[in-house]
Write a protein that holds these residues in place. Structure first.
Motif, PDB file in Angstrom:
ATOM      1  N   LEU A 188       0.853  -1.188   0.000  1.00  0.00           N
ATOM      2  CA  LEU A 188       0.000   0.000   0.000  1.00  0.00           C
ATOM      3  C   LEU A 188       0.890   1.241   0.000  1.00  0.00           C
ATOM      4  CD1 LEU A 188      -3.198   0.750   1.983  1.00  0.00           C
ATOM      5  CD2 LEU A 188      -1.282   2.328   2.185  1.00  0.00           C
ATOM      6  N   LYS A 189       0.626   2.141  -0.945  1.00  0.00           N
ATOM      7  CA  LYS A 189       1.384   3.393  -1.048  1.00  0.00           C
ATOM      8  C   LYS A 189       0.413   4.540  -1.287  1.00  0.00           C
ATOM      9  CE  LYS A 189       5.514   1.312  -3.179  1.00  0.00           C
ATOM     10  NZ  LYS A 189       6.431   1.369  -4.349  1.00  0.00           N
ATOM     11  N   SER A 190       0.867   5.750  -0.992  1.00  0.00           N
ATOM     12  CA  SER A 190       0.074   6.931  -1.323  1.00  0.00           C
ATOM     13  C   SER A 190      -0.165   6.964  -2.830  1.00  0.00           C
ATOM     14  CB  SER A 190       0.802   8.207  -0.879  1.00  0.00           C
ATOM     15  OG  SER A 190       0.961   8.229   0.519  1.00  0.00           O
ATOM     16  N   GLY A 191      -1.407   7.273  -3.228  1.00  0.00           N
ATOM     17  CA  GLY A 191      -1.756   7.334  -4.632  1.00  0.00           C
ATOM     18  C   GLY A 191      -2.326   6.045  -5.198  1.00  0.00           C
ATOM     19  N   LEU A 192      -2.317   4.973  -4.417  1.00  0.00           N
ATOM     20  CA  LEU A 192      -2.807   3.688  -4.908  1.00  0.00           C
ATOM     21  C   LEU A 192      -4.315   3.749  -5.129  1.00  0.00           C
ATOM     22  CD1 LEU A 192      -2.077   0.708  -5.532  1.00  0.00           C
ATOM     23  CD2 LEU A 192      -2.580   0.190  -3.140  1.00  0.00           C
ATOM     24  N   MET A 193      -4.778   3.308  -6.309  1.00  0.00           N
ATOM     25  CA  MET A 193      -6.201   3.269  -6.645  1.00  0.00           C
ATOM     26  C   MET A 193      -6.755   1.886  -6.310  1.00  0.00           C
ATOM     27  SD  MET A 193      -7.162   6.215  -7.823  1.00  0.00           S
ATOM     28  CE  MET A 193      -8.736   5.700  -8.531  1.00  0.00           C
ATOM     29  N   LEU A 194      -7.907   1.871  -5.653  1.00  0.00           N
ATOM     30  CA  LEU A 194      -8.523   0.618  -5.226  1.00  0.00           C
ATOM     31  C   LEU A 194     -10.038   0.729  -5.357  1.00  0.00           C
ATOM     32  CD1 LEU A 194      -6.442   0.348  -1.947  1.00  0.00           C
ATOM     33  CD2 LEU A 194      -6.235  -1.275  -3.840  1.00  0.00           C
ATOM     34  N   ARG A 195     -10.713  -0.375  -5.080  1.00  0.00           N
ATOM     35  CA  ARG A 195     -12.161  -0.359  -4.945  1.00  0.00           C
ATOM     36  C   ARG A 195     -12.488  -0.560  -3.475  1.00  0.00           C
ATOM     37  NH1 ARG A 195     -13.176  -3.927  -8.461  1.00  0.00           N
ATOM     38  NH2 ARG A 195     -14.231  -5.609  -7.347  1.00  0.00           N
ATOM     39  N   ILE A 196     -13.404   0.223  -2.948  1.00  0.00           N
ATOM     40  CA  ILE A 196     -13.774   0.126  -1.537  1.00  0.00           C
ATOM     41  C   ILE A 196     -15.187  -0.430  -1.430  1.00  0.00           C
ATOM     42  CG2 ILE A 196     -14.610   2.523  -1.472  1.00  0.00           C
ATOM     43  CD1 ILE A 196     -13.617   2.638   1.455  1.00  0.00           C
ATOM     44  N   LYS A 197     -15.354  -1.410  -0.545  1.00  0.00           N
ATOM     45  CA  LYS A 197     -16.682  -1.957  -0.261  1.00  0.00           C
ATOM     46  C   LYS A 197     -17.013  -1.624   1.184  1.00  0.00           C
ATOM     47  CE  LYS A 197     -19.676  -5.962  -0.797  1.00  0.00           C
ATOM     48  NZ  LYS A 197     -20.466  -5.618   0.400  1.00  0.00           N
ATOM     49  N   HIS A 198     -18.000  -0.764   1.339  1.00  0.00           N
ATOM     50  CA  HIS A 198     -18.423  -0.288   2.661  1.00  0.00           C
ATOM     51  C   HIS A 198     -19.888  -0.657   2.837  1.00  0.00           C
ATOM     52  CE1 HIS A 198     -20.210   2.956   5.240  1.00  0.00           C
ATOM     53  NE2 HIS A 198     -19.215   2.577   6.009  1.00  0.00           N
ATOM     54  N   GLY A 199     -20.147  -1.677   3.652  1.00  0.00           N
ATOM     55  CA  GLY A 199     -21.518  -2.170   3.779  1.00  0.00           C
ATOM     56  C   GLY A 199     -22.010  -2.693   2.446  1.00  0.00           C
ATOM     57  N   THR A 200     -23.106  -2.128   1.949  1.00  0.00           N
ATOM     58  CA  THR A 200     -23.650  -2.552   0.654  1.00  0.00           C
ATOM     59  C   THR A 200     -23.225  -1.635  -0.479  1.00  0.00           C
ATOM     60  OG1 THR A 200     -25.671  -1.259   1.088  1.00  0.00           O
ATOM     61  CG2 THR A 200     -25.671  -3.569   1.772  1.00  0.00           C
ATOM     62  N   HIS A 201     -22.375  -0.657  -0.164  1.00  0.00           N
ATOM     63  CA  HIS A 201     -21.969   0.355  -1.140  1.00  0.00           C
ATOM     64  C   HIS A 201     -20.550   0.065  -1.640  1.00  0.00           C
ATOM     65  CE1 HIS A 201     -21.302   4.932  -2.052  1.00  0.00           C
ATOM     66  NE2 HIS A 201     -21.428   4.196  -3.144  1.00  0.00           N
ATOM     67  N   THR A 202     -20.373   0.112  -2.946  1.00  0.00           N
ATOM     68  CA  THR A 202     -19.056  -0.077  -3.551  1.00  0.00           C
ATOM     69  C   THR A 202     -18.711   1.142  -4.402  1.00  0.00           C
ATOM     70  OG1 THR A 202     -19.386  -2.472  -3.635  1.00  0.00           O
ATOM     71  CG2 THR A 202     -17.658  -1.576  -5.019  1.00  0.00           C
ATOM     72  N   ALA A 203     -17.473   1.620  -4.276  1.00  0.00           N
ATOM     73  CA  ALA A 203     -17.034   2.785  -5.038  1.00  0.00           C
ATOM     74  C   ALA A 203     -15.537   2.658  -5.311  1.00  0.00           C
ATOM     75  CB  ALA A 203     -17.325   4.076  -4.264  1.00  0.00           C
ATOM     76  N   ARG A 204     -15.003   3.562  -6.110  1.00  0.00           N
ATOM     77  CA  ARG A 204     -13.563   3.626  -6.312  1.00  0.00           C
ATOM     78  C   ARG A 204     -12.959   4.510  -5.232  1.00  0.00           C
ATOM     79  NH1 ARG A 204     -11.325   4.965 -11.908  1.00  0.00           N
ATOM     80  NH2 ARG A 204      -9.701   3.536 -11.224  1.00  0.00           N
ATOM     81  N   ALA A 205     -11.707   4.228  -4.881  1.00  0.00           N
ATOM     82  CA  ALA A 205     -11.056   4.985  -3.812  1.00  0.00           C
ATOM     83  C   ALA A 205      -9.572   5.129  -4.111  1.00  0.00           C
ATOM     84  CB  ALA A 205     -11.258   4.294  -2.468  1.00  0.00           C
ATOM     85  N   VAL A 206      -8.987   6.171  -3.547  1.00  0.00           N
ATOM     86  CA  VAL A 206      -7.551   6.389  -3.675  1.00  0.00           C
ATOM     87  C   VAL A 206      -6.975   6.652  -2.284  1.00  0.00           C
ATOM     88  CG1 VAL A 206      -7.826   8.882  -4.076  1.00  0.00           C
ATOM     89  CG2 VAL A 206      -5.742   7.723  -4.857  1.00  0.00           C
ATOM     90  N   VAL A 207      -5.789   6.138  -2.047  1.00  0.00           N
ATOM     91  CA  VAL A 207      -5.078   6.428  -0.802  1.00  0.00           C
ATOM     92  C   VAL A 207      -4.402   7.786  -0.982  1.00  0.00           C
ATOM     93  CG1 VAL A 207      -3.305   5.675   0.815  1.00  0.00           C
ATOM     94  CG2 VAL A 207      -4.673   3.965  -0.418  1.00  0.00           C
ATOM     95  N   ARG A 208      -5.005   8.818  -0.398  1.00  0.00           N
ATOM     96  CA  ARG A 208      -4.457  10.172  -0.566  1.00  0.00           C
ATOM     97  C   ARG A 208      -3.111  10.307   0.139  1.00  0.00           C
ATOM     98  NH1 ARG A 208      -8.508  14.771   1.021  1.00  0.00           N
ATOM     99  NH2 ARG A 208      -6.728  15.978   0.291  1.00  0.00           N
ATOM    100  N   GLU A 209      -3.045   9.711   1.356  1.00  0.00           N
ATOM    101  CA  GLU A 209      -1.798   9.829   2.117  1.00  0.00           C
ATOM    102  C   GLU A 209      -1.638   8.642   3.047  1.00  0.00           C
ATOM    103  OE1 GLU A 209       0.507  12.810   5.285  1.00  0.00           O
ATOM    104  OE2 GLU A 209      -1.556  13.230   4.645  1.00  0.00           O
ATOM    105  N   LEU A 210      -0.490   8.027   3.003  1.00  0.00           N
ATOM    106  CA  LEU A 210      -0.105   7.037   4.013  1.00  0.00           C
ATOM    107  C   LEU A 210       0.661   7.794   5.090  1.00  0.00           C
ATOM    108  CD1 LEU A 210       0.363   4.249   5.221  1.00  0.00           C
ATOM    109  CD2 LEU A 210       2.232   3.915   3.585  1.00  0.00           C
ATOM    110  N   GLU A 211       0.000   8.018   6.226  1.00  0.00           N
ATOM    111  CA  GLU A 211       0.586   8.876   7.256  1.00  0.00           C
ATOM    112  C   GLU A 211       1.709   8.178   8.015  1.00  0.00           C
ATOM    113  OE1 GLU A 211      -2.494  10.196   9.805  1.00  0.00           O
ATOM    114  OE2 GLU A 211      -3.606  11.239   8.235  1.00  0.00           O
ATOM    115  N   CYS A 212       1.466   6.953   8.440  1.00  0.00           N
ATOM    116  CA  CYS A 212       2.458   6.282   9.271  1.00  0.00           C
ATOM    117  C   CYS A 212       2.131   4.807   9.404  1.00  0.00           C
ATOM    118  CB  CYS A 212       2.505   6.915  10.671  1.00  0.00           C
ATOM    119  SG  CYS A 212       0.921   6.883  11.524  1.00  0.00           S
ATOM    120  N   ARG A 213       3.095   4.062   9.813  1.00  0.00           N
ATOM    121  CA  ARG A 213       2.910   2.660  10.174  1.00  0.00           C
ATOM    122  C   ARG A 213       2.817   2.585  11.694  1.00  0.00           C
ATOM    123  NH1 ARG A 213       6.878   0.446   7.472  1.00  0.00           N
ATOM    124  NH2 ARG A 213       8.426   0.829   9.075  1.00  0.00           N
ATOM    125  N   VAL A 214       1.869   1.813  12.191  1.00  0.00           N
ATOM    126  CA  VAL A 214       1.685   1.686  13.631  1.00  0.00           C
ATOM    127  C   VAL A 214       2.731   0.742  14.199  1.00  0.00           C
ATOM    128  CG1 VAL A 214       0.113   0.949  15.468  1.00  0.00           C
ATOM    129  CG2 VAL A 214      -0.797   2.114  13.448  1.00  0.00           C
TER     130      VAL A 214
END
Length: 424
Positions: free
Chosen positions: A327-353
């Motif tokens: 996973l990197k900043s700028g990565l394009m993915l599909r997000i499934k949230h409940g019954t809703h599916t959309a396209r998504a982008v990782v705007r910023e990877l802030e930090c690793r825990v």
């Protein structure tokens, strides 16, 4: 009877599978054919004891190596309660499996080897349990028979983990010294630890009180399917089917339709048993409304005064599950949230825990398999959500690789308070 969902966690060889096997065996929840197969395998291994772990380790590789690889679900009940047990892997490389198994749990059962004390994986599983919103933790200090049932060993481990669980804001935590192999303090109280005055594990799980705030919680109803029968008898019927993720809905209640924001009244609630005047969290129902609105799969019905957030940008904690792609900043993915599916982008990877030190989060350029990080996401269309800490069902999502259709990440919306404002 009330259902309790339990996820076990712990380091390798701490005795997770043996403990679950002991619970199943002593509560007589094992089918005869499974018991016979496990007994035959124990004899082939020339084991001194009946290998209780064989009752849960079903994969051939698990039995050969003596480890848990995949999540094994087991079901049993007592006169007081029904249980679903998820035996999750202890290896770091199977962290994603542990996240999957613990995502719906009410209680985390963390097993610690009395000989080794609190190790990195003990902390890791406690932190993951907290990130997943588990409110109750039971710590089983196992293999007490190998440390001569000494109280000071138990108290040292108890002290070490008590501070961590308090910092993680776990609602309740309890410590029990056990020997899963020999059955001490699992189902029956042990006579070999008279210094331990509380009861054994199973009675504690039977009596554990879960806060039931389902009727007081805000209504969240993700629309899964629009029902329009072809039959002439029901040609005017239009219903919105789904499972109530939170709260309660009643006939005559005013509700909001999101993301549009339109309001309407509930005119009927249909269930498999017929019409009902109300329905609560967890029930699968079909809701009919008074107005002819544009509602499709992925919409959310809620109360009018306690609406969820509707945004295209949000913060989230991600557990990365892909072996191929980091996973990197700028990565394009599909997000499934409940019954809703959309396209998504990782705007910023802030930090690793950093699981070992909650006070120290390190910046990174990418997240690799099984790593956990904080990100900012942006979606192609509005998402209707709550923070995961408030409502699990509307605060969680999965990320899907658009090319392979592989699930590559699991996310929880928001930032836990014990991670807020922390940077390396």
């Amino acid at each position: 009877m009330e259902l309790l969902r339990i996820a076990t966690a712990g380091s390798v060889d701490d005795g997770k599978s043996t403990l679950i096997g002991r619970l199943l065996y002593d509560s007589k929840a094992i089918y005869d054919d499974v018991l016979d197969s496990a007994e035959q395998h124990s004899r082939r291994q020339s084991s001194e004891y009946f290998n209780l772990a064989l009752l849960t380790d079903g994969l051939k590789a698990e039995r050969e190596q003596g480890i848990t690889i995949d999540v094994a679900y087991r079901y049993f009940s007592t006169p007081k309660r029904k249980f679903i047990l998820a035996d999750t892997p202890g290896h770091v490389q199977y962290t994603r499996n542990m996240v999957t198994g613990a995502s719906t749990a009410d209680v985390a059962l963390i097993i610690v080897d009395a000989r080794h004390g609190v190790v990195e994986q003990s902390r890791r599983h406690a932190v993951i349990g907290a990130l997943l919103g588990i409110k109750h933790v039971v710590v089983c200090i196992n293999k007490m028979d190998l440390v001569d049932f000494k109280e000071d060993v138990f108290r040292t481990i108890q002290s070490d983990l008590h501070d961590l669980l308090t910092e993680l804001e776990i609602e309740s935590h309890h410590f029990i010294p056990i020997s899963a192999l020999q059955g001490d303090n699992v189902v029956v109280k042990s006579d070999r630890m008279p210094w331990y005055i509380d009861g054994p594990l199973l009675p504690h799980l039977e009596d554990l009180e879960l806060a039931d705030n389902s009727d007081d919680a805000p209504l969240r109803f993700p629309v899964q399917y629009v029902i329009r029968p072809l039959s002439n008898e029901y040609h005017d019927y239009r219903g919105y089917a789904g499972t109530i993720a939170s709260g309660r809905v009643e006939v005559g209640q005013e509700i909001a339709v999101l993301p549009s924001g339109a309001t309407t009244l509930v005119t009927a609630i249909d269930t498999p048993e017929g019409e009902a005047s109300s329905a609560s969290e967890g029930e699968a129902v079909t809701i009919r409304i008074s107005d002819n609105l544009d509602i499709s799969r992925g919409a959310m019905l809620s109360g009018t005064s306690d609406r969820p957030t509707t945004e295209i940008s949000f913060d989230a904690t991600i557990c990365w599950m892909s072996e191929r792609t980091p996973l990197k900043s700028g990565l394009m993915l599909r997000i499934k949230h409940g019954t809703h599916t959309a396209r998504a982008v990782v705007r910023e990877l802030e930090c690793r825990v950093d699981i070992n030190s909650l006070s120290d989060l390190g910046f990174c350029e990418e997240l690799k398999l099984n790593e956990i990080g904080q990100v900012t996401m942006r979606t192609s269309e509005p998402l209707v959500f709550d923070k995961y800490a408030d409502i699990r069902g509307t605060g969680s999502f999965i990320l899907i690789d658009e090319t392979t259709n592989e699930t590559v990440g699991a996310g929880m919306i928001g930032r836990p308070t014990y991670l807020s404002g922390v940077r390396a």
